[in-house]
Design an enzyme around this catalytic site. Structure first.
Site, mmCIF file in Angstrom:
data_model
loop_
_atom_site.group_PDB
_atom_site.id
_atom_site.type_symbol
_atom_site.label_atom_id
_atom_site.label_comp_id
_atom_site.label_asym_id
_atom_site.label_seq_id
_atom_site.Cartn_x
_atom_site.Cartn_y
_atom_site.Cartn_z
ATOM 1 C CG HIS A 1 5.733 -4.951 -12.092
ATOM 2 N ND1 HIS A 1 7.108 -4.925 -12.114
ATOM 3 C CD2 HIS A 1 5.372 -4.357 -10.933
ATOM 4 C CE1 HIS A 1 7.541 -4.340 -11.015
ATOM 5 N NE2 HIS A 1 6.513 -3.979 -10.289
ATOM 6 C CG ASP B 1 10.168 -5.018 -13.566
ATOM 7 O OD1 ASP B 1 9.791 -5.480 -12.462
ATOM 8 O OD2 ASP B 1 9.369 -4.702 -14.471
ATOM 9 C CG HIS B 2 10.867 -6.687 -7.793
ATOM 10 N ND1 HIS B 2 10.552 -5.357 -7.778
ATOM 11 C CD2 HIS B 2 9.768 -7.336 -7.374
ATOM 12 C CE1 HIS B 2 9.305 -5.210 -7.369
ATOM 13 N NE2 HIS B 2 8.803 -6.395 -7.113
HETATM 14 N N1 LIG Z 1 11.495 -0.839 -0.745
HETATM 15 C C1 LIG Z 1 11.111 -1.620 -1.721
HETATM 16 O O1 LIG Z 1 10.585 -2.718 -1.514
HETATM 17 C C2 LIG Z 1 11.312 -1.185 -3.167
HETATM 18 C C3 LIG Z 1 10.884 -2.035 -4.191
HETATM 19 C C4 LIG Z 1 11.109 -1.664 -5.520
HETATM 20 C C5 LIG Z 1 11.750 -0.473 -5.800
HETATM 21 N N2 LIG Z 1 12.152 0.347 -4.787
HETATM 22 C C6 LIG Z 1 12.836 1.592 -5.123
HETATM 23 O O2 LIG Z 1 14.130 1.565 -4.533
HETATM 24 C C7 LIG Z 1 14.497 2.858 -4.088
HETATM 25 C C8 LIG Z 1 14.860 2.785 -2.621
HETATM 26 O O3 LIG Z 1 13.725 2.377 -1.903
HETATM 27 P P1 LIG Z 1 13.699 2.321 -0.313
HETATM 28 O O4 LIG Z 1 12.376 1.774 0.039
HETATM 29 O O5 LIG Z 1 14.918 1.662 0.204
HETATM 30 O O6 LIG Z 1 13.735 3.879 0.036
HETATM 31 P P2 LIG Z 1 14.146 4.544 1.432
HETATM 32 O O7 LIG Z 1 13.930 3.613 2.551
HETATM 33 O O8 LIG Z 1 13.499 5.874 1.469
HETATM 34 O O9 LIG Z 1 15.721 4.752 1.274
HETATM 35 C C9 LIG Z 1 16.285 5.783 0.494
HETATM 36 C C10 LIG Z 1 17.782 5.803 0.744
HETATM 37 O O10 LIG Z 1 18.371 6.874 -0.001
HETATM 38 C C11 LIG Z 1 19.264 7.607 0.863
HETATM 39 N N3 LIG Z 1 19.324 8.998 0.409
HETATM 40 C C12 LIG Z 1 18.293 9.884 0.339
HETATM 41 N N4 LIG Z 1 18.730 11.079 -0.087
HETATM 42 C C13 LIG Z 1 20.077 10.967 -0.275
HETATM 43 C C14 LIG Z 1 21.093 11.850 -0.726
HETATM 44 N N5 LIG Z 1 20.824 13.122 -1.056
HETATM 45 N N6 LIG Z 1 22.355 11.400 -0.810
HETATM 46 C C15 LIG Z 1 22.648 10.133 -0.478
HETATM 47 N N7 LIG Z 1 21.735 9.220 -0.056
HETATM 48 C C16 LIG Z 1 20.456 9.638 0.037
HETATM 49 C C17 LIG Z 1 18.606 7.455 2.236
HETATM 50 O O11 LIG Z 1 19.505 7.506 3.292
HETATM 51 P P3 LIG Z 1 19.971 8.819 4.107
HETATM 52 O O12 LIG Z 1 18.731 9.522 4.537
HETATM 53 O O13 LIG Z 1 20.772 8.230 5.207
HETATM 54 O O14 LIG Z 1 20.772 9.566 3.162
HETATM 55 C C18 LIG Z 1 18.157 5.990 2.182
HETATM 56 O O15 LIG Z 1 19.245 5.143 2.482
HETATM 57 C C19 LIG Z 1 13.292 3.768 -4.350
HETATM 58 O O16 LIG Z 1 13.521 4.520 -5.483
HETATM 59 C C20 LIG Z 1 12.137 2.820 -4.563
HETATM 60 O O17 LIG Z 1 11.221 3.327 -5.510
HETATM 61 C C21 LIG Z 1 11.954 0.002 -3.477
#
Ligand SMILES: NC(=O)c1ccc[n+]([C@@H]2O[C@H](COP(=O)([O-])OP(=O)(O)OC[C@H]3O[C@@H](n4cnc5c(N)ncnc54)[C@H](OP(=O)(O)O)[C@@H]3O)[C@@H](O)[C@H]2O)c1
Length: 509
Positions: A247, A184-185
């Site tokens: 949070h 939890d950042h």
């Molecule tokens: N972004 C933020 O600031 C943030 C903050 C807190 C928490 N989070 C959490 O962190 C997680 C990631 O967030 P994000 O914003 O980086 O999401 P995102 O941009 O949608 O990235 C999701 C990643 O998962 C990969 N993926 C999707 N389906 C897949 C599969 N079947 N097999 C392997 N890889 C797969 C996608 O790449 P491909 O399509 O190339 O497979 C992509 O690299 C989420 O659960 C989000 O709730 C994000």
């Protein structure tokens, strides 16, 4: 600073936003401070077909935009990028995990990373239960021959109590609890950690930190932006899931926990769980009385039309998802019996701020002319962001005739420590995991206890359409109904500004 053991960091979701904006920049910053082990590699994994070179190019861009050391010259960054490789992995294809295994074995042989691996799950949450099983089935999960394997899981940890229990069950099939790091950042922020230091390194606060001296506690975490491009995600989640369950309850835990017996991760986390288990459950009519949900409505700010929540892209026209929550909760234990904790979070508020305010009780007897006003404002403010710092509001004599009293601020701003390096939350938390310190990560029992508290509210909001969704014009402090929650003469929510000292209902507009 402790150096981690040699290891490989595998990031699932490597082509995604989090890896680009937060994770790789954080790893780079650790590298710059010589906080990575001598033998270390990063493996990016996701479905997209990318060469090592292409992936490195993208990561370089992320470092240049988001790292603390973003000004570094090209060559320094290129040297770091040699530690990074990419492999295409699809969770639909079991054979990809064999491919990953071979890749890790080769890297381990070439570099001598002693078989140690951290897996970081930064994929859609639906895969948090899937990837650990695939790792387990491929034999990539076990601590063997003195080596270790760790698993970092991004939030959200479940969607409700049932799915959180299910997720913990899946995680524990192949990984032991001490291998699992639920991130939890918020807990990685310096100022959140400073709550522990303020409370437990100063003898002056502890005697006052209880029901005898504290009138109520207020925790606010609001943003002036709306839901941006996240309409689809946000509308199926809402503020209670997105902010409160994790949070805000974590902040409540840190503010109200008992002093731990030591600074050991389990000692601290034991105390936080006890707080969560002491939350007075919301039943039946309590839900409407002690929790208020709201949605911003369209308005014009500084001549610009701001859309309402239901007009945002990706949001259902009749949506009842909350962009605002205010709650009054009680911790039924000896320290806090009867002290209300008011928590609120919302989008499209007048400013972006996160802070905790401890409101102390009045003096038992009024002596001075405008005592009423001053007494109601004795507050200790712990500012998490922005203008991070601590402020104590006290009454002082106005110079001159008589005994007129004015509130003054005794304050400390983090920015005064101008030469201190402030690590990002991800930098701090990644390093903690690397050295095996799980203090700032969430344990399964805490996650479950938090969901157990929130779950009845979620269910009632979903099923009982008599529970209103109050509107509030974008750019204001939320529904008026939430103001009625705060009990006490002259008591209101604090209206914080960007700067720690400032307050006033419209201050940032
Ligand atoms: N972004 C933020 O600031 C943030 C903050 C807190 C928490 N989070 C959490 O962190 C997680 C990631 O967030 P994000 O914003 O980086 O999401 P995102 O941009 O949608 O990235 C999701 C990643 O998962 C990969 N993926 C999707 N389906 C897949 C599969 N079947 N097999 C392997 N890889 C797969 C996608 O790449 P491909 O399509 O190339 O497979 C992509 O690299 C989420 O659960 C989000 O709730 C994000």
């Amino acid at each position: 600073m402790k150096k981690p053991d040699n290891h490989i960091l595998v990031i699932f979701g490597a082509s995604g936003d989090l890896t680009f904006r937060k994770l790789i920049p954080a790893v780079y910053d650790l590298h710059k401070q010589e906080l990575l082990p001598e033998k270390f590699a990063v493996v990016g994994a996701s479905r997209t077909d990318l060469s090592d070179e292409k992936f490195r190019e993208k990561m370089k861009d992320g470092i240049k935009k988001f790292a603390n050391y973003k000004e570094d010259n090209e060559q320094v960054v290129n040297d770091f990028l040699k530690k990074i490789s990419y492999i295409s992995v699809d969770t639909e294809k079991k054979e990809d995990f064999q491919k990953l295994k071979n890749h890790l074995l080769k890297l381990d042989n070439d570099l001598g990373t002693d078989g140690n691996v951290i897996y970081y799950l930064s994929t859609p949450p639906s895969l948090y239960g899937v990837i650990p099983c695939l790792l387990g089935e491929a034999g990539l999960n076990n601590n063997e021959n003195g080596s270790w394997k760790k698993l970092i899981v991004e939030k959200p940890f479940g969607y409700d109590l049932e799915s959180a229990l299910e997720l913990n069950k899946k995680l524990s099939k192949y990984f032991k609890e001490d291998q699992i790091y639920r991130i939890d950042h918020y807990l990685g922020k310096e100022t959140v950690q400073n709550i522990l230091v303020t409370r437990f390194s100063n003898g002056v606060f502890e005697p006052l930190w209880n029901r005898n001296y504290v009138h109520h506690v207020e925790i606010t975490s609001v943003e002036n932006i709306g839901i941006e491009n996240r309409g689809g995600y946000y509308d199926s989640s809402g503020a209670l899931r997105d902010m409160v369950q994790n949070h805000l309850l974590q902040l409540t835990g840190l503010i109200s926990m008992e002093p731990p017996s030591s600074f050991d991760s389990n000692a601290i986390r034991n105390e936080i769980v006890k707080v969560f288990q002491s939350f007075r459950p919301f039943n039946g009519r309590d839900i409407q009385k002690y929790s208020i949900r709201g949605q911003y409505t369209s308005t014009t700010i500084k001549g610009e039309k701001v859309p309402g929540y239901r007009e945002e892209k990706g949001v259902e026209k009749e949506s009842r998802t909350e962009s605002y929550v205010a709650m009054k909760l009680f911790i039924d234990n000896w320290r806090w019996g009867g002290v209300p904790f008011y928590i609120r979070t919302g989008k499209r508020m007048p400013t972006k701020v996160t802070e905790v305010v401890i409101h102390f009780k009045r003096t038992p007897h009024f002596l001075f002319s405008n005592q009423n006003q001053v007494n109601s404002c004795n507050q200790l403010i712990l500012r998490i962001q922005p203008d991070e710092g601590v402020l104590l509001k006290v009454g002082m004599k106005v110079p001159g005739q008589g005994f007129n009293i004015q509130n003054v601020n005794l304050d400390f701003h983090y920015s005064d420590l101008s030469n201190a390096y402030l690590p990002t939350a991800y930098e701090r938390l990644l390093h903690d995991c690397m050295i095996g310190d799980s203090t700032l990560y969430q344990r399964a029992d805490a996650v479950e206890a938090a969901w157990k508290f929130v779950d009845p509210i979620l269910k009632a909001w979903k099923n009982d359409h008599n529970i209103p969704v109050y509107g509030y014009p974008a750019g204001t402090w939320g529904p008026e109904k939430a103001d009625e929650m705060i009990e006490g003469k002259n008591m209101t929510w604090r209206y914080p500004c960007k700067n720690l000292e400032g307050d006033g209902i419209y201050c940032e507009l």
